[in-house]
Design a protein around this motif. Structure first.
Motif, short mmCIF file in Angstrom:
data_model
loop_
_atom_site.label_atom_id
_atom_site.label_comp_id
_atom_site.label_asym_id
_atom_site.label_seq_id
_atom_site.Cartn_x
_atom_site.Cartn_y
_atom_site.Cartn_z
N GLY A 1 2.45 18.84 6.01
CA GLY A 1 2.54 19.73 4.86
C GLY A 1 2.12 19.03 3.59
N LEU A 2 1.03 18.29 3.65
CA LEU A 2 0.63 17.45 2.52
C LEU A 2 -0.02 18.24 1.40
N ILE A 3 0.46 17.99 0.20
CA ILE A 3 -0.19 18.41 -1.05
C ILE A 3 -0.35 17.12 -1.83
N GLY A 4 -1.54 16.55 -1.81
CA GLY A 4 -1.69 15.19 -2.28
C GLY A 4 -0.90 14.28 -1.37
N GLN A 5 0.02 13.50 -1.93
CA GLN A 5 0.90 12.66 -1.11
C GLN A 5 2.27 13.30 -0.92
N THR B 1 11.59 5.52 5.65
CA THR B 1 11.90 6.31 6.84
C THR B 1 10.96 7.51 6.94
N GLU B 2 10.18 7.56 8.01
CA GLU B 2 9.29 8.71 8.26
C GLU B 2 8.45 9.06 7.04
N GLY B 3 7.91 8.05 6.38
CA GLY B 3 7.12 8.34 5.19
C GLY B 3 6.57 7.07 4.58
N ASN B 4 6.15 7.18 3.33
CA ASN B 4 5.61 6.02 2.63
C ASN B 4 6.19 5.94 1.23
N ALA B 5 5.70 5.02 0.43
CA ALA B 5 6.24 4.81 -0.91
C ALA B 5 6.05 6.02 -1.80
N TRP B 6 4.94 6.71 -1.64
CA TRP B 6 4.70 7.90 -2.45
C TRP B 6 5.81 8.93 -2.24
N GLN B 7 6.22 9.13 -1.02
CA GLN B 7 7.20 10.18 -0.72
C GLN B 7 8.65 9.74 -0.96
N ASP C 1 0.87 -1.18 0.00
CA ASP C 1 0.00 0.00 0.00
C ASP C 1 0.91 1.22 0.00
N PRO C 2 0.99 1.96 -1.12
CA PRO C 2 1.93 3.09 -1.20
C PRO C 2 1.61 4.23 -0.24
N LYS C 3 0.43 4.21 0.37
CA LYS C 3 0.06 5.26 1.32
C LYS C 3 0.33 4.86 2.77
N HIS C 4 0.78 3.66 2.96
CA HIS C 4 0.94 3.14 4.32
C HIS C 4 2.20 3.69 4.98
N SER C 5 2.07 4.07 6.25
CA SER C 5 3.20 4.55 7.05
C SER C 5 3.23 3.82 8.37
N ASN C 6 4.42 3.38 8.76
CA ASN C 6 4.63 2.80 10.08
C ASN C 6 5.92 3.41 10.61
#
Length: 749
Positions: A594-598, A541-547, A528-533
């Motif tokens: 500071g999200l703009i989309g992902q 690190t401190e983010g997800n696949a999108w970032q 899941d590219p939006k998943h963060s743990n």
């Protein structure tokens, strides 16, 4: 008649000179007046409002006394209680430490033997109001309501100055509490000595983020101490000395002469004798120090001048330029000595040793900004890293008070060193620096053993494998560039090949960088590219696949080819900004802000991404999104930063981007063109040259580049080099409300 005419001309000339001088003085003062240090003290900015000088050794600032993430700097704008004023602070980090040597003025005798773990039980705390609080570069003032004391603070390079104004006939007293601690910090051993009627000294050993922090201090008062109460571990002790885990002292002073009490404080990591040597001379006073601090900041801020009719833009810009010059901080004493993590005392010879190196953050824009504004300090920072290497035989990751915190991923002292050398900055041993870079990337710590074995880091063998792999690949690229510049072809070939490690992790089916197993084939599922743990059982690190899927600044053209075409790449990159901002997971990283989309501007991994459209020959998309980020992620309120300031990185992004260019690949010596927001900006470089950026017709609606010239010659490139800037000249843009898809669209030539 001739003499009279000559007399009149002399008067006119003298008057014009005076007007010009006054105008210049006003301009310098105006730059300081534009700074608002309260920007970033709210939200998740984690900045402090107190007094310091550029890269100063001390940061004297108020502490609210709360242990919480948003109080990492010791202060948060939402608070209304001050526990005291300590002398070391972090600017905008995500981990709290320091707040050493707390001093608090009060007007009554208090019980320092009270045991308590929260500020509610502190007998010397006070309520305050933002209505009676002021902050300017090098100066801080607040009125403490409970004891009715006005506090003013200023600083020089190694000395903090306090001025307390008590109510008439009130008892004048000061508490120094060396056991005071917030967040990660904990006092281990402290000591106080009343040396004479005007002087106290001592030390504070603590552990926290910095595991071995030793701070020695001396404080001199303008009035004689008339009475004192000394405590050790919450018990009153007799005599003028105390030693223990927690020591504190309450001092009382004569009230007859005036309502004002002045205190000067100096610190050292080495000894109290060095602290005394660091203390500014007896002749220095508060007002003189305040004026000098303002003058130093004026000079630092005047390295870039901007012209715009929008006052808020000036405030945001000069506050950003201010924040970008708070860290790293001076660490060595006046005699050059400083303490290392292993307690070895070293001496900085012909350079200034710096600490608070937040390299995971600052290698991206803060350090490149300093190569323009303060190249001498950049070489000092490199020497500071090499001094660390002398002891550890590895380059630093994130050093605090000379301690390695090992916080964050990669070894980003490497791009800082490469960037400095490739830009021609002298003053350090290039061969030694290269060996340090190479040795660091060839050792086995922090996943490098896996990286060397597999060519990437398998997700099932180490957390945050994708981020670490991508960052090691970039570090390798930087080592390769240094090797090439030094004529080390074999090393160049080795590291340039390894710098393509990102190719292992790119999944063409999804367009994301993904965790791959040690078998070299299996992806980490489910995906899941939006998943963060946050920082555990995660590939990012401190983010997800999108970032995190966009960190290939060293070879964007190859990265685009992995996607299949410019069209596929730009479609996916555009989707980053237009996708829904939902972040999934039960342990989402608070750093995703500071999200703009992902796209998450509040954290550093996103900072270069908007400039990547340039490499796909669609620079108008870079212009649109950079302008949108500038417009939405910064403002003049305490919440004016969308994430942690991180020792200048968040602000350095603004400084560069508002000027119209940004170091997308920090060690490349090139800056990608974005969208300037000022009608005119000038970088005043060393050697007397200036590089001027003009943006004709620019406005909040006219942010697209229509055409450009460099020194009068048509300019159609989407990047400019460091050397072109250093040569001085004028980069002139014509701006408009609609994109000109022909300008810069043919890419790099």
């Amino acid at each position: 008649m001739r003499n009279f005419t000559l007399f009149v001309l002399c008067i006119i000339f003298a008057t014009s000179c005076k007007i010009k001088l006054e105008k210049n003085n006003r301009n310098k003062a105006f730059l300081v007046d534009n700074v608002n240090p309260f920007i970033g003290t709210g939200g998740h900015g984690h900045t402090y409002p107190g007094a310091t000088v550029p890269f100063g050794m001390l940061q004297i600032s108020p502490d609210n006394g709360v242990s919480n993430w948003d109080w990492c700097s010791g202060y948060h704008y939402s608070d209304s209680i001050i526990s005291g004023f300590s002398h070391l602070h972090l600017s905008g980090t995500g981990i709290g430490d320091l707040a050493d040597i707390l001093i608090m003025p009060i007007n009554k005798k208090v019980d320092l033997t009270t045991k308590g773990t929260t500020r509610d039980l502190l007998p010397y705390k006070s309520v305050y109001s933002h209505l009676n609080e002021k902050s300017k570069p090098g100066y801080y003032q607040v009125y403490l309501k409970d004891p009715k004391i006005n506090v003013e603070l200023t600083a020089s390079q190694r000395t903090a100055f306090h001025k307390y104004t008590y109510a008439e006939s009130d008892r004048q007293s000061v508490v120094i509490d060396l056991g005071f601690a917030i967040n990660w910090d904990k006092a281990l051993k402290t000591a106080i000595t009343i040396e004479d009627k005007y002087t106290i000294s001592g030390y504070r050993y603590s552990t926290g983020w910095a595991k071995n922090q030793k701070v020695f201090f001396v404080a001199k008062f303008s009035k004689a101490i008339s009475e004192s109460t000394v405590t050790a571990d919450k018990k009153i002790v007799s005599g003028n000395k105390a030693e223990g885990e927690n020591t504190a002292v309450q001092l009382f002073f004569d009230t007859e002469k005036s309502d004002e009490l002045y205190v000067k404080v100096a610190l050292s990591s080495v000894s109290t004798e060095n602290a005394k040597d660091n203390l500014d001379p007896e002749s220095s006073d508060f007002e003189t120090a305040k004026s000098k601090s303002a003058a130093v900041w004026n000079d630092a801020l005047s390295k870039i001048t901007v012209e715009t009719p929008v006052d808020s833009l000036k405030t945001i810009f000069y506050t950003a330029l201010y924040h970008a010059q708070l860290a790293p901080v001076t660490y060595n004493d006046k005699n050059g000595q400083f303490r290392k993590e292993n307690d070895e005392i070293s001496t900085a010879k012909n350079y200034t040793a710096y600490s608070t190196l937040s390299l995971w953050d600052t290698f991206r824009a803060e350090n490149p900004l300093l190569t323009l504004l303060a190249p001498g300090k950049t070489s000092d920072m490199v020497n500071s890293m090499l001094a660390y290497y002398d002891t550890k035989k590895i380059l630093p990751v994130w050093t605090l008070y000379a301690n390695e915190t090992n916080t964050m991923t990669g070894y980003h002292s490497i791009p800082v060193i490469a960037d400095a050398y490739l830009k021609g900055i002298k003053g350090f041993d290039a061969e030694k620096a290269f060996q340090a870079m190479k040795t660091t990337m060839m050792q086995d710590e922090r996943g490098l053993n896996l990286y060397k074995q597999f060519g990437y880091i398998p997700y099932n063998l180490l957390d945050e494998s994708v981020t670490i792999t991508l960052e090691y690949a970039y570090d390798d690229w930087c080592v390769a560039q240094m090797a090439k510049a030094l004529g080390k072809n074999e090393d160049y070939q080795f590291f340039i090949k390894r710098s393509k490690a990102y190719q292992y992790l790119f999944d063409p089916a999804t367009g994301f960088m993904r965790g791959k197993s040690e078998d070299g084939k299996s992806w980490n599922e489910p995906f899941d590219p939006k998943h963060s743990n946050h920082r555990e059982h995660t590939d990012y690190t401190e983010g997800n696949a999108w970032q995190h899927s966009w960190f290939v600044p060293q070879n964007v053209e190859d990265f685009i080819s992995l996607h299949g075409s410019n069209e596929i790449f730009t479609k996916r990159l555009e989707q980053l900004f237009t996708e829904s901002s939902e972040i999934t997971g039960s342990n989402v990283s608070a750093d995703i802000s500071g999200l703009i989309g992902q796209y998450a501007h509040g954290n550093e991994p996103s900072h270069h991404i908007a400039y990547m459209f340039n490499k796909a020959h669609e620079p108008w998309r870079t212009q649109y999104w950079v302008h949108h980020i500038l417009d939405t992620q910064y403002n003049t309120t305490p919440n004016g930063l969308s994430g942690n300031e991180d020792c200048g990185q968040m602000s350095a992004w603004y400084v560069f981007s508002s000027l119209g260019f940004y170091p997308m690949n920090p060690a490349s010596g090139e800056y990608e063109i974005g969208s300037p927001i000022f009608e005119k900006a000038a970088l005043h470089l060393q050697g007397g040259k200036s590089f001027i950026i003009e943006a004709e017709n620019v406005s909040n609606k006219n942010f697209y580049i229509q055409s450009a010239t460099l020194n009068g010659i048509p300019f159609n490139k989407t990047f400019i080099t460091h050397q072109q800037i250093l040569q001085g000249g004028i980069l002139h843009f014509v701006m408009g409300a609609a994109p000109n898809k022909n300008w810069g669209s043919k890419g790099k030539k």
